[in-house]
Design an enzyme around this catalytic site. Structure first.
Site, PDB file in Angstrom:
ATOM      1  N   GLU A 131      59.842 -20.886 -11.429  1.00  0.00           N
ATOM      2  CA  GLU A 131      61.099 -21.234 -10.434  1.00  0.00           C
ATOM      3  C   GLU A 131      61.821 -22.184 -11.611  1.00  0.00           C
ATOM      4  O   GLU A 131      61.799 -23.247 -11.600  1.00  0.00           O
ATOM      5  CB  GLU A 131      60.392 -22.029  -9.349  1.00  0.00           C
ATOM      6  CG  GLU A 131      59.561 -21.087  -8.268  1.00  0.00           C
ATOM      7  CD  GLU A 131      60.330 -20.205  -7.476  1.00  0.00           C
ATOM      8  OE1 GLU A 131      61.488 -20.385  -7.253  1.00  0.00           O
ATOM      9  OE2 GLU A 131      59.579 -19.376  -6.708  1.00  0.00           O
ATOM     10  N   CYS A 167      68.705 -26.873  -7.759  1.00  0.00           N
ATOM     11  CA  CYS A 167      68.733 -25.668  -8.609  1.00  0.00           C
ATOM     12  C   CYS A 167      69.595 -24.656  -8.137  1.00  0.00           C
ATOM     13  O   CYS A 167      69.919 -23.725  -8.703  1.00  0.00           O
ATOM     14  CB  CYS A 167      67.506 -25.421  -8.492  1.00  0.00           C
ATOM     15  SG  CYS A 167      66.479 -25.219  -7.285  1.00  0.00           S
TER      16      CYS A 167
HETATM   17  P1  NAD Z   1      62.009 -29.811 -16.734  1.00  0.00           P
HETATM   18  O1  NAD Z   1      61.785 -28.354 -17.292  1.00  0.00           O
HETATM   19  O2  NAD Z   1      62.579 -30.620 -17.911  1.00  0.00           O
HETATM   20  O3  NAD Z   1      60.757 -30.253 -16.482  1.00  0.00           O
HETATM   21  C1  NAD Z   1      59.869 -29.650 -15.277  1.00  0.00           C
HETATM   22  C2  NAD Z   1      58.496 -30.238 -15.649  1.00  0.00           C
HETATM   23  O4  NAD Z   1      57.853 -29.842 -16.759  1.00  0.00           O
HETATM   24  C3  NAD Z   1      58.209 -31.697 -15.587  1.00  0.00           C
HETATM   25  O5  NAD Z   1      57.091 -32.073 -15.128  1.00  0.00           O
HETATM   26  C4  NAD Z   1      58.311 -32.092 -16.973  1.00  0.00           C
HETATM   27  O6  NAD Z   1      57.278 -33.172 -17.315  1.00  0.00           O
HETATM   28  C5  NAD Z   1      57.349 -30.839 -17.508  1.00  0.00           C
HETATM   29  N1  NAD Z   1      57.828 -30.678 -18.979  1.00  0.00           N
HETATM   30  C6  NAD Z   1      59.075 -31.009 -19.754  1.00  0.00           C
HETATM   31  N2  NAD Z   1      58.910 -30.511 -21.261  1.00  0.00           N
HETATM   32  C7  NAD Z   1      57.886 -29.805 -21.194  1.00  0.00           C
HETATM   33  C8  NAD Z   1      57.035 -29.314 -22.185  1.00  0.00           C
HETATM   34  N3  NAD Z   1      57.696 -29.226 -23.272  1.00  0.00           N
HETATM   35  N4  NAD Z   1      56.088 -28.637 -22.017  1.00  0.00           N
HETATM   36  C9  NAD Z   1      55.255 -28.718 -20.794  1.00  0.00           C
HETATM   37  N5  NAD Z   1      55.895 -29.293 -19.696  1.00  0.00           N
HETATM   38  C10 NAD Z   1      56.988 -29.737 -19.953  1.00  0.00           C
HETATM   39  O7  NAD Z   1      63.202 -29.569 -15.629  1.00  0.00           O
HETATM   40  P2  NAD Z   1      63.556 -30.985 -14.825  1.00  0.00           P
HETATM   41  O8  NAD Z   1      64.683 -31.576 -15.666  1.00  0.00           O
HETATM   42  O9  NAD Z   1      62.403 -31.771 -14.276  1.00  0.00           O
HETATM   43  O10 NAD Z   1      64.280 -30.008 -13.429  1.00  0.00           O
HETATM   44  C11 NAD Z   1      65.682 -29.464 -13.653  1.00  0.00           C
HETATM   45  C12 NAD Z   1      65.584 -27.854 -13.743  1.00  0.00           C
HETATM   46  O11 NAD Z   1      64.620 -27.535 -13.104  1.00  0.00           O
HETATM   47  C13 NAD Z   1      66.607 -27.324 -13.578  1.00  0.00           C
HETATM   48  O12 NAD Z   1      67.146 -26.243 -14.572  1.00  0.00           O
HETATM   49  C14 NAD Z   1      66.731 -26.761 -12.090  1.00  0.00           C
HETATM   50  O13 NAD Z   1      67.670 -25.523 -12.110  1.00  0.00           O
HETATM   51  C15 NAD Z   1      65.140 -26.530 -12.228  1.00  0.00           C
HETATM   52  N6  NAD Z   1      64.865 -26.227 -10.899  1.00  0.00           N
HETATM   53  C16 NAD Z   1      64.512 -25.224 -10.393  1.00  0.00           C
HETATM   54  C17 NAD Z   1      64.049 -24.979  -9.033  1.00  0.00           C
HETATM   55  C18 NAD Z   1      63.605 -23.606  -8.175  1.00  0.00           C
HETATM   56  O14 NAD Z   1      62.766 -23.704  -7.359  1.00  0.00           O
HETATM   57  N7  NAD Z   1      63.892 -22.652  -8.972  1.00  0.00           N
HETATM   58  C19 NAD Z   1      63.677 -26.179  -8.372  1.00  0.00           C
HETATM   59  C20 NAD Z   1      64.294 -27.418  -8.723  1.00  0.00           C
HETATM   60  C21 NAD Z   1      64.764 -27.386 -10.038  1.00  0.00           C
END
Ligand code: NAD
Length: 469
Positions: free
Chosen positions: A215, A249
């Protein structure tokens, strides 16, 4: 670190051996009971949830109830109500090829699931997938986002109060913890976050050929057509963009506004922003200083490169007012990256085909919004573009419609969440075919005259159902 490592692996092991036995007994009644326990815990913790979200995101409690707690409780209610139907094997017809057999699809739990959640809706995007995992009969390890620490700690307590760790466990931590979790051979990974980390997750999943639901996010465009009801459009756009300070998002990332209504629409939008956020009241905060700096830098660069600010500005600390700007240069970060904050660029257009081409030139968005009453134009945009979902004369609320799946396409994600689709994400729909009086052995070798005749009939019958030319 070594100790943490052991805890993390112990939980994973527990969900393996003991968890497999638990999952075998995890039938309808047990799953409904688990969902019921979660629902009660969420209801009991309602004000603690709002407090944690206020601490992490500076969000008004009313907004947290509206955008997180209520959709989560709806998800729980839907799953409990429809679970018997979702779990029931589905009979399917087979035509000629299925003659003499009975076919059904039996959903089975995928097994051990990993749920990785983001910080922007840290409760519903951690516990929402858990609803689907439990409904499907999976065990789960949840890794909440480290950027919403109060909510992460609350989710850990809430889950520990409801479930034994061999069924559901929360492992808190940052990307290092996520990396260690991703090294383990889970049966399914449900990841919500950015496309960049989605790529990392998919690569890690490939090592064990683990299935994934991704997602993700991206730039969701919003079109204000010449036939839009301007006051109504302004209302939906202001809510969709500035709820949670734009850190959503499916928030409209930028607006395409038709030249013929640009002036009155801008006036309506500015009036609406001033009306719903008087003196910045009820506006959420930016999640961290680092994210606030990123947004301010993007805004500053856009203004330096000739953009005009209609309202808003850089704000202070983690507070940023709603900003609307126009005349954005096309190669600035605001124009190219997912904004994910309370900054809304307005881009003019005169011909809908140019908008469609621009949308199709970028990554497939998670959501696409169109405001107009011209049916032909709405249908043209829907048919001419690809996106996770389309909202017509609304923003955001398709997320919580119980009859619709939620998910992206291409770079905005793969797989679907919510309701029956979420249940299926954590299930393997196993085809089971039973023989009653199948004539298939008549076609088996040795291929003598009789079997060749039979194969000829089958071929003719099959050809008969194909188009003649
Ligand atoms: P992110 O990808 O930075 O982090 C998400 C999760 O991944 C966190 O738990 C983080 O600890 C983990 N993570 C970060 N780097 C990692 C790595 N290198 N390896 C493994 N895990 C890692 O996202 P965010 O900043 O928390 O959220 C914002 C993003 O999420 C935006 O792009 C937004 O559009 C998207 N989003 C999508 C939805 C959806 O339902 N499609 C919902 C909410 C947010």
């Amino acid at each position: 670190m070594a100790e943490e490592n052991t805890v993390l692996e112990q939980v994973f092991e527990a969900q393996g051996a003991a968890g497999a036995a638990r999952r075998r007994d995890f039938g309808l009644a047990a799953r409904r009971a688990a969902l019921g326990r979660l629902a009660q815990a969420v209801q009991r913790a309602e004000s603690a949830i709002c407090d944690a979200l206020a601490a992490d995101l500076g969000r008004a409690p009313a907004e947290s109830l509206l955008v997180e707690v209520t959709p989560l409780l709806q998800d729980l209610a839907e799953a409990r109500r429809h679970l018997p139907r979702w779990m029931r094997p589905r009979r399917v017809r087979g035509g000629l090829a299925g003659l003499g057999t009975v076919a059904r699809l039996v959903p089975e739990p995928r097994g051990r699931a990993l749920i990785i959640a983001p910080w922007n809706y840290p409760v519903s995007l951690a516990l929402g997938p858990l609803v689907s995992a439990l409904a499907a009969g999976c065990s789960a390890i949840i890794k909440p986002s480290e950027l919403a620490p109060a909510t992460s700690a609350l989710i850990a307590r809430l889950v520990a109060d409801c479930f034994p760790p061999d069924l559901v466990a929360v492992v808190e931590g940052d990307m290092d913890v996520a990396t260690r979790l991703l090294a383990l051979p889970f049966d399914h990974i449900f990841f919500t976050g950015s496309p960049a980390v989605g790529r990392v997750v998919m690569a890690a999943a490939a090592r064990h050929l683990t299935s994934v639901t991704l997602e993700l996010g991206g730039k969701s465009p919003c079109i204000i057509g010449p036939g839009a009801d301007l006051a109504r459009a302004a209302r939906w756009v202001a809510f969709g963009k500035f709820a949670n300070a734009g850190q959503t998002c499916i928030a409209p990332d930028h607006l395409f506004v038709h030249d013929s209504i640009a002036a009155p629409f801008k006036a309506a939008l500015l009036a609406e922003i001033a009306r719903i956020y008087p003196a910045g009241r009820d506006l959420a905060a930016i999640v961290s200083d680092r994210h606030a700096t990123r947004l301010r830098d993007m805004l500053a660069e856009a203004l330096n490169r000739g953009a005009r600010l209609l309202t808003g500005g850089p704000g202070q600390g983690r507070q940023m007012p709603p900003s609307v700007l126009e005349a954005l240069a096309p190669d600035t970060p605001l124009a190219c990256e997912e904004i994910f904050g309370p900054i809304l660029p307005i881009l003019p257009f005169s011909d809908i085909e140019t908008v469609i081409s621009r949308i199709n030139a970028g990554d497939k968005p998670l959501a696409l919004y169109i405001f107009d009453h011209d049916r032909a134009m709405i249908d043209r945009v829907i048919a001419g573009t690809s996106s996770g979902a389309v909202g017509v004369n609304l923003t955001m609320i398709h997320f919580s419609h119980p009859g619709l799946p939620f998910g992206g396409v291409g770079v905005s994600g793969q797989g679907q969440a919510h309701g029956r689709w979420g249940f299926l994400a954590f299930s393997h729909e196993k085809p089971v075919l039973e023989n009653r009086f199948s004539p298939a052995p008549l076609l088996f070798p040795p291929y003598g005259a009789r079997s060749r005749r039979m194969i000829g009939w089958v071929k003719r019958l099959t050809a008969w159902s194909l188009p003649r030319r």
